[in-house]
Design an enzyme around this catalytic site. Structure first.
Site, PDB file in Angstrom:
ATOM      1  N   ASP A 253      -2.224   5.839  -5.799  1.00 49.50           N
ATOM      2  CA  ASP A 253      -2.422   4.969  -4.579  1.00 49.50           C
ATOM      3  C   ASP A 253      -2.788   3.436  -5.048  1.00 49.50           C
ATOM      4  O   ASP A 253      -3.609   3.184  -5.970  1.00 49.50           O
ATOM      5  CB  ASP A 253      -3.641   5.174  -3.609  1.00 49.50           C
TER       6      ASP A 253
ATOM      7  N   ASP B 118       0.920  -1.051   0.058  1.00 50.81           N
ATOM      8  CA  ASP B 118       0.171   0.248   0.208  1.00 50.81           C
ATOM      9  C   ASP B 118       0.823   1.357   0.073  1.00 50.81           C
ATOM     10  O   ASP B 118       1.487   1.509   0.899  1.00 50.81           O
ATOM     11  CB  ASP B 118      -1.070  -0.122   1.287  1.00 50.81           C
TER      12      ASP B 118
END
Length: 544
Positions: free
Chosen positions: A418, A213
Site C-alpha cells: 500500500d 493511494d
C-alpha cells in the site's frame, strides 16, 4: 609461552559468518577527540581495516602453524589496543549500509507562493509532469518533532481504515453508514502535512494536487459549493464553471460499483436522481458528495474523457492541504481501471525520500524505457482476492544483513502492499524474528523509549553516521525488495535522540500484514494488473 591451536582464531572471526565477530570494549573515559561525534568517518575506515585484518587472521595463523612457528597472542595486542578506544567496539557484519544523520535535517523556511506544477515534457512516449514538494508552499513549520509524531498517529488511523474496509467488504455490510506511457512527478506529502505521496493532475482544466493511494479506488476532490470543507492549498474545484462536468445517475453501473470500491453503497439523490457517495476513514475523516464525470488531464497530451470521480461537498479529516485523492486500486472505479484501454492496466511509481527537494514519478503505462532502475526488475505474482480490491503478495522471507530470519507466518500469502500506509505491519512472529536479529546486529547503541506502535528505538543523537543492517524482503518467485537505507529508521525526533525501527507488529497472527510506503522509498514498484504481477527494482528516485 602459550601457543594457539589452529581453530582458536575462529572465536574472533568466522570464515562462514562474519556476524560471529562482536567485540565490545566500552569505556566511560574515552578521549573526546575519539568520540563518535568527532570521528565517525575515521571510525568507519578504521573499523573496515580492522575487520579485514581479523577476517584474514585465521589464514595467517594456519600458515604459522604449518610452519611450526608459534603465533603469540601478544602479537594481537596492537589490534585490540586500537579496538579498545571505541566505546561501541567493532562489528564485522555482512550487508550493512551507512546512514548519515544529515539526511534528516528538516528545513524550517518555506515561502513559495504556489504549489502547482508548471513544467511538462514528453519523453519516449511518456508525458512527464513536474511536481514540487508541498512543504515549499505550506508556510513555516515551527515544530518538526510534533509534526513527525503526528504523522505516526495518522498512520495508525490509516491501518484501522484498511482493516475496517476489509472486514466490512467481506461481511457484506456498509462502513459506519493511445498513449504509450504517461509519467507524473511524485513527491512526498510532507509539504502538505501528510506523509502520503502526491501528484498534480488537471481536472476540468484546473490543476490540483491530490494524494496517491493504492489502497483506495474512488478518486475525489473537494467541490464548490462546499457544505463543509477542510483547508486546501489549491483553489477548490467549481464544477459550475466547467462545461464538461456531469453528474452520474443512480441507475448507472458506476453507482452500483461503489459498494465494492468504498465499502458503502451509492445513495440516490432526488431531482435529478444523482448518485451520492460516502467514504469513511478509520480516524473519523470522511468525504461525501455526488459521483461525477469530468475530463482528466495527466499531461498536455494525455486526456481521460468522462473520468468518474467523487465531487466532495462535505469533507473533513487529516488530508493536509491536498485537494483530494486519486485511487490506484483494482476496482472498476479506480484510475487504473478507467484508463486500462490507454495504458494496459500497468502503472509504476518511485517514491522519493521525505526531503523537501526530492521528487519521484508515477508512470502510467508499461514503457520501461523511462525507468531509471539500477537493478534488474524481479517480479512476483499478485495473490488474487475477488472480495477485496487491494494488492496482495506472498511474503516468503526476510533477510537481515546476511541472516534469513525464521517465522511460521512466512509463505502464507495475504501480505498487502500500500502506498497510503507509512509503516509496515507484520504478523507478530515475523516481527519478533526481524526485531531480534536487527537488535543483535545493531547492538551497542543507546536505547530510547518506544513511541506508539514503534517499540525498537535508539538514541543516535551523538552520531554523525551509523552503519545499519540491510533489510531485504523476499516474495514468491524469488522477487526481492531491498529496503533503502532511508526506509529502515523512523525519526520520532529530528535530533535523532529517538529513532525507531520503521516496522511494527500486528496484534494477531491472522491479521493482514501491510508493506508501507516507508519501506518502498527509492524503489521502482511496477503493478501489472492484467498480468497479475508486481515488480521491484532499486532506483534513486528523481524526476529530473
Amino acid at each position: 609461552m602459550h601457543q594457539w591451536g589452529p581453530d582458536q582464531p575462529f572465536l574472533f572471526c568466522s570464515l562462514a559468518k562474519l556476524q560471529l565477530l562482536r567485540i565490545s570494549l566500552s569505556s566511560p573515559s574515552l578521549p573526546l577527540f575519539l568520540s563518535h561525534t568527532h570521528s565517525d568517518i575515521t571510525h568507519s575506515y578504521l573499523r573496515f581495516f580492522l575487520c579485514s585484518i581479523l577476517y584474514i587472521l585465521p589464514f595467517f595463523t594456519a600458515i604459522k602453524m604449518v610452519r611450526a612457528e608459534p603465533f603469540f597472542p601478544e602479537k594481537l595486542f596492537l589490534v585490540f589496543s586500537i579496538l579498545a578506544i571505541f566505546d561501541n567496539g567493532v562489528q564485522c557484519f555482512q550487508g550493512k549500509k551507512v546512514l548519515g544523520m544529515h539526511k534528516f535535517q528538516w528545513k524550517q523556511e518555506s515561502n513559495s507562493s504556489t504549489c502547482l506544477s508548471q513544467k511538462t515534457r514528453w519523453e519516449n512516449g511518456a508525458t512527464i509532469l513536474e511536481m514540487k514538494h508541498k512543504d515549499s508552499c505550506s508556510g513555516k513549520i515551527l515544530d518538526w518533532d510534533k509534526k513527525l509524531q503526528k504523522h505516526l498517529i495518522m498512520d495508525d488511523f490509516q491501518l484501522r481504515t484498511l482493516q475496517s474496509r476489509m472486514k466490512s467488504i467481506i461481511s457484506g455490510r456498509n462502513i459506519d453508514d493511445s498513449v504509450d506511457s504517461t509519467l507524473i512527478p511524485l513527491t512526498s506529502g510532507i509539504r502538505i502535512q501528510t506523509l502520503n505521496y502526491i501528484v498534480t493532475l488537471e481536472l476540468g482544466g484546473r490543476k490540483m494536487t491530490v494524494i496517491v493511494d493504492t489502497g483506495s479506488d474512488l478518486s475525489w476532490v473537494q467541490c464548490q459549493p462546499c457544505k463543509r470543507c477542510y483547508n486546501q492549498q489549491d483553489p477548490v474545484f467549481n464544477p459550475s464553471t466547467s462545461p464538461s462536468y456531469q453528474t452520474v445517475l443512480c441507475s448507472s453501473p458506476a453507482c452500483q460499483s461503489l459498494e465494492f470500491a468504498t465499502g458503502n453503497s451509492g445513495v440516490c439523490g432526488s431531482s435529478p436522481p444523482t448518485c451520492n457517495y460516502v467514504v469513511n476513514y478509520g480516524d473519523g475523516s470522511y468525504t461525501r458528495g455526488e459521483l461525477s464525470m469530468e475530463h482528466l488531464n495527466l499531461g498536455s497530451s494525455t486526456t481521460v474523457n468522462n473520468f468518474i470521480f467523487g465531487c466532495g461537498r462535505n469533507n473533513q479529516g487529516l488530508f493536509g492541504g491536498a485537494s483530494g485523492l486519486v485511487g490506484l486500486g483494482r476496482s472498476s472505479l479506480s484510475l487504473i481501471s478507467q484508463t486500462s484501454a490507454m495504458f494496459g492496466g500497468v502503472f509504476s511509481y518511485c517514491l522519493p525520500i521525505t526531503e523537501a527537494e526530492s521528487s519521484g514519478s508515477l508512470i502510467m503505462g508499461g514503457n520501461s524505457s523511462v525507468y531509471k532502475n539500477t537493478t534488474p526488475i524481479s517480479y512476483t505474482r499478485m495473490i488474487p482476492n475477488p472480495l477485496l480490491p487491494f494488492y496482495f503478495l506472498n511474503l516468503t522471507g526476510i533477510t537481515v544483513g546476511s541472516v534469513a530470519v525464521q517465522a511460521p507466518s512466512f509463505g502464507k500469502g495475504g501480505m498487502m502492499i500500500d502506498s497510503g500506509t507509512v509503516i509496515s505491519r507484520l504478523p507478530p512472529s515475523i516481527y519478533q524474528a526481524l526485531k531480534g536479529e536487527f537488535v543483535k546486529q545493531f547492538s551497542g547503541f543507546p536505547s530510547a523509549p518506544a513511541f506508539m506502535i514503534l517499540d525498537t528505538c535508539f538514541n543516535l543523537s551523538g552520531y554523525q553516521e551509523v552503519e545499519i543492517p540491510n533489510i531485504k524482503m523476499h516474495f514468491e518467485g524469488n522477487a526481492e525488495l531491498n529496503v533503502d537505507v532511508t526506509g529502515v529508521f523512523y525519526f520520532v525526533k529530528t535530533d535523532a535522540s529517538q529513532v525507531c525501527l520503521a516496522v511494527a507488529s500486528l496484534s494477531y497472527e491472522n491479521e493482514v500484514g501491510i508493506i508501507g510506503n516507508y519501506q518502498q522509498k527509492n524503489q521502482r514498484v511496477i503493478y501489472d494488473i492484467k498480468g497479475s504481477m508486481l515488480g521491484f527494482a532499486a532506483e534513486a528516485c528523481s524526476f529530473d
